[in-house]
Design a protein around this motif. Structure first.
Motif, PDB file in Angstrom:
ATOM      1  N   ARG A 126     -56.944 117.646 -32.719  1.00 22.84           N
ATOM      2  CA  ARG A 126     -57.063 117.393 -31.323  1.00 22.84           C
ATOM      3  C   ARG A 126     -57.964 118.555 -30.823  1.00 22.84           C
ATOM      4  N   LEU A 127     -57.261 119.651 -31.190  1.00 27.31           N
ATOM      5  CA  LEU A 127     -57.905 120.748 -30.377  1.00 27.31           C
ATOM      6  C   LEU A 127     -59.225 121.138 -30.782  1.00 27.31           C
ATOM      7  N   ILE A 128     -59.802 120.856 -32.120  1.00 30.74           N
ATOM      8  CA  ILE A 128     -61.295 120.858 -32.220  1.00 30.74           C
ATOM      9  C   ILE A 128     -61.949 119.674 -31.401  1.00 30.74           C
ATOM     10  N   GLY A 129     -61.576 118.618 -31.360  1.00 29.29           N
ATOM     11  CA  GLY A 129     -61.984 117.648 -30.482  1.00 29.29           C
ATOM     12  C   GLY A 129     -62.191 117.747 -29.042  1.00 29.29           C
ATOM     13  N   LEU A 130     -61.118 118.566 -28.524  1.00 27.63           N
ATOM     14  CA  LEU A 130     -61.440 119.017 -27.142  1.00 27.63           C
ATOM     15  C   LEU A 130     -62.268 120.276 -27.134  1.00 27.63           C
ATOM     16  N   TYR A 131     -62.505 121.081 -27.953  1.00 33.35           N
ATOM     17  CA  TYR A 131     -63.427 121.987 -27.720  1.00 33.35           C
ATOM     18  C   TYR A 131     -64.904 121.363 -27.878  1.00 33.35           C
TER      19      TYR A 131
ATOM     20  N   MET B 117     -55.987 124.316 -22.553  1.00 30.67           N
ATOM     21  CA  MET B 117     -55.058 125.284 -22.184  1.00 30.67           C
ATOM     22  C   MET B 117     -53.795 124.739 -22.402  1.00 30.67           C
ATOM     23  N   ILE B 118     -53.451 123.491 -22.252  1.00 28.10           N
ATOM     24  CA  ILE B 118     -52.396 122.828 -22.559  1.00 28.10           C
ATOM     25  C   ILE B 118     -51.929 122.805 -24.064  1.00 28.10           C
TER      26      ILE B 118
ATOM     27  N   LYS C 158     -58.799 135.083 -26.124  1.00 27.26           N
ATOM     28  CA  LYS C 158     -59.592 134.677 -26.937  1.00 27.26           C
ATOM     29  C   LYS C 158     -59.927 133.455 -26.681  1.00 27.26           C
ATOM     30  N   LEU C 159     -59.076 132.361 -25.973  1.00 25.48           N
ATOM     31  CA  LEU C 159     -59.577 131.170 -25.663  1.00 25.48           C
ATOM     32  C   LEU C 159     -60.520 131.239 -24.821  1.00 25.48           C
ATOM     33  N   PHE C 160     -60.603 131.997 -23.678  1.00 27.51           N
ATOM     34  CA  PHE C 160     -61.893 131.972 -22.451  1.00 27.51           C
ATOM     35  C   PHE C 160     -63.060 132.622 -23.478  1.00 27.51           C
TER      36      PHE C 160
ATOM     37  N   LEU D 200     -61.447 118.816 -16.982  1.00 31.92           N
ATOM     38  CA  LEU D 200     -60.315 118.165 -17.714  1.00 31.92           C
ATOM     39  C   LEU D 200     -60.058 118.840 -19.212  1.00 31.92           C
ATOM     40  N   SER D 201     -61.424 118.648 -19.973  1.00 28.00           N
ATOM     41  CA  SER D 201     -61.370 119.459 -21.251  1.00 28.00           C
ATOM     42  C   SER D 201     -60.624 120.727 -21.342  1.00 28.00           C
ATOM     43  N   ILE D 202     -61.154 121.632 -20.224  1.00 27.64           N
ATOM     44  CA  ILE D 202     -60.511 123.057 -19.985  1.00 27.64           C
ATOM     45  C   ILE D 202     -59.018 122.864 -19.930  1.00 27.64           C
ATOM     46  N   ILE D 203     -58.319 122.040 -19.056  1.00 28.48           N
ATOM     47  CA  ILE D 203     -57.054 121.873 -18.766  1.00 28.48           C
ATOM     48  C   ILE D 203     -56.434 121.393 -19.908  1.00 28.48           C
ATOM     49  N   ALA D 204     -57.093 120.627 -20.701  1.00 29.34           N
ATOM     50  CA  ALA D 204     -56.352 119.815 -21.990  1.00 29.34           C
ATOM     51  C   ALA D 204     -56.183 121.126 -23.076  1.00 29.34           C
TER      52      ALA D 204
END
Length: 489
Positions: A72-77, A132-133, A141-143, A126-130
């Motif tokens: 899921r995280l790869i998909g969100l990126y 972060m969650i 590193k996330l930013f 929305l993708s950024i919010i997801a």
């Protein structure tokens, strides 16, 4: 709020899954139209084939990644990167495009481009919010990852845009860029018959000749489009005329016939003409006149049997100045150097557009070659079938091999009606319209294209350009199109 994070993150993922699956399926169900719309994009035309597949595959793959918690995280990126790319594309369309194309279909088909942009920005958020969650804690590193992905997405779109613009202008792989709203006015006027041809435009009057009545001229007032019939009076009429052609070089007009070596000259006030010359060398097959009373003709060299060009000065008497073979040597009979002679009065340039190949030549009034260039069509030379009859005359068996059917020139711009359909063009539209391609022949650049639609299923016979107006004869109709020159420039 932490207890609602899983629900918010799952909801956002489902929104992306619905968005991408619906968009991908919509494109697949009308894939041909999707490709056509991409091909008309002013930014990505050259890459329409690749992008049409890549976007659909990316949307499906990302949707599948979002379905599984492990990926899921790869998909969100990936969702973030794709939505950034879409957003940058729309921003470029709205701010740096020559024109605004149709939408790319899918769930946003009914939206305008500004609404489309806002929609994309919301989904980027929305993708950024997801993300972060999913990461559970916000770290540097996330930013950094978001910034890198954002830069890569922006860079890819900008590079595609710049590369596409360069290739469309100079290395076009035969993809037309149709200019939206280039025709801003259209009027039709019925003519008495379908045998008219253009003589010229002068003093706000449009003049038409008649192939079946060679001494009759139709004068049309361009203010009110009232017409009147004029009759040319000549001082000698015992010549065996076959293909009479009239040219206007205000305040004079000239009457010529390439099958008879005679030229008449007269005044457009009286429409009376006298024999100017009976030069025995004045046999020709095509001719065009400049504003300085110079006649440019295409004729056949009696020794080599090749097409050549000649320039005659018509004032005060006929005198040949130049004979040249700049058309090149014909390898398939005389037909592969057959074409359309044109003269740009504003730029004082002679042009020759070839019928059966994707070439045109630009020369000065002395017929010295300035440039040899090519159109976006990829036909270097049509496969011509030529035979020689018993009278040693060459005949073309497949005249439908024409590449450039009609052409006109006006103030540095060359307009060509091509018979060849480009990539990703709608077959249905092509059956009921003719494509006109515009070139800046001095910079050797392709500017764009537009359609001339048929009238009563009849194609345009010929057209000329004058003062931002395109005048077309379609059977027994005179159709006047007002062109938006801001779009062309």
């Amino acid at each position: 709020m932490r207890k609602y994070d899983p629900f918010i993150q799952t909801l956002i993922c489902y929104l992306f899954i619905v968005l991408f699956i619906y968009a991908a399926v919509s494109k697949l169900m009308d894939f041909e139209n999707f490709q056509i719309q991409l091909a008309q994009s002013p930014l990505l035309s050259v890459y329409a084939g690749f992008i049409s597949y890549a976007v659909i595959i990316a949307e499906i793959v990302i949707a599948l990644l979002l379905c599984y918690k492990r990926w899921r995280l790869i998909g969100l990126y990936a969702s973030f990167g794709l939505m950034i790319a879409f957003t940058v594309y729309i921003y470029l369309i709205l701010n740096y495009s020559d024109f605004i194309p149709c939408s790319c279909g899918g769930i946003l088909e009914k939206m305008g481009w500004t609404e489309h942009l806002i929609f994309n920005v919301v989904f980027v958020g929305l993708s950024i919010i997801a993300i972060m969650i999913t990461r559970e804690s916000v770290k540097r590193k996330l930013f950094l990852k978001l910034i890198v992905i954002g830069i890569l997405s922006v860079g890819c779109v900008v590079i595609l845009f710049l590369q596409s613009e360069a290739k469309m202008s100079k290395q076009n792989p035969f993809i037309r860029k149709y200019l939206k709203d280039i025709v801003i006015g259209k009027h039709s006027y019925k003519l008495k018959n379908n045998s008219h041809y253009f003589i010229g435009v002068t003093n706000n009057k449009l003049y038409l000749g008649n192939r079946f009545a060679p001494l009759y001229v139709t004068e049309i007032d361009l203010d009110n489009y009232q017409s009147r019939e004029l009759i040319i009076k000549i001082d000698q009429d015992d010549f065996p005329f076959r293909t009479v052609k009239i040219f206007i070089s205000s305040p004079h007009f000239f009457l010529v016939d390439g099958t008879v070596p005679v030229i008449f000259k007269g005044d457009i006030k009286t429409w009376e003409a006298k024999v100017l010359s009976t030069d025995p060398t004045l046999y020709f097959s095509k001719a065009v006149i400049s504003s300085t009373d110079e006649l440019f003709v295409r004729k056949q060299d009696f020794k080599t049997k090749q097409n050549i060009l000649a320039r005659y000065n018509l004032a005060p008497s006929v005198q040949q100045f130049t004979t040249t073979s700049i058309l090149g040597e014909a390898t398939q009979g005389i037909f592969d150097t057959d074409g359309i002679p044109l003269f740009d009065l504003q730029q004082n340039k002679f042009l020759y557009v070839y019928y059966y190949r994707n070439n045109y030549t630009v020369a000065n009034k002395n017929l010295d070659v300035i440039t040899r260039s090519h159109t976006i069509d990829t036909t270097r030379l049509a496969p011509l079938k030529v035979i020689t009859n018993q009278q040693n005359q060459q005949k073309l068996l497949n005249p439908n091999s024409v590449v450039n059917r009609l052409a006109a020139v006006d103030n540095g711009l060359l307009y060509i009606n091509s018979t060849k359909k480009g990539q990703f063009e709608d077959n249905q539209v092509w059956k009921q319209a003719s494509a006109v391609d515009i070139y800046d022949y001095q910079k050797q650049l392709y500017k764009g294209s537009f359609y001339l639609y048929d009238v009563n299923r009849q194609k345009t016979n010929e057209f000329i350009i004058n003062n931002n107006n395109l005048y077309a004869i379609i059977k027994n109709q005179l159709v006047v199109y007002t062109l938006n020159t801001k779009i062309i420039q």
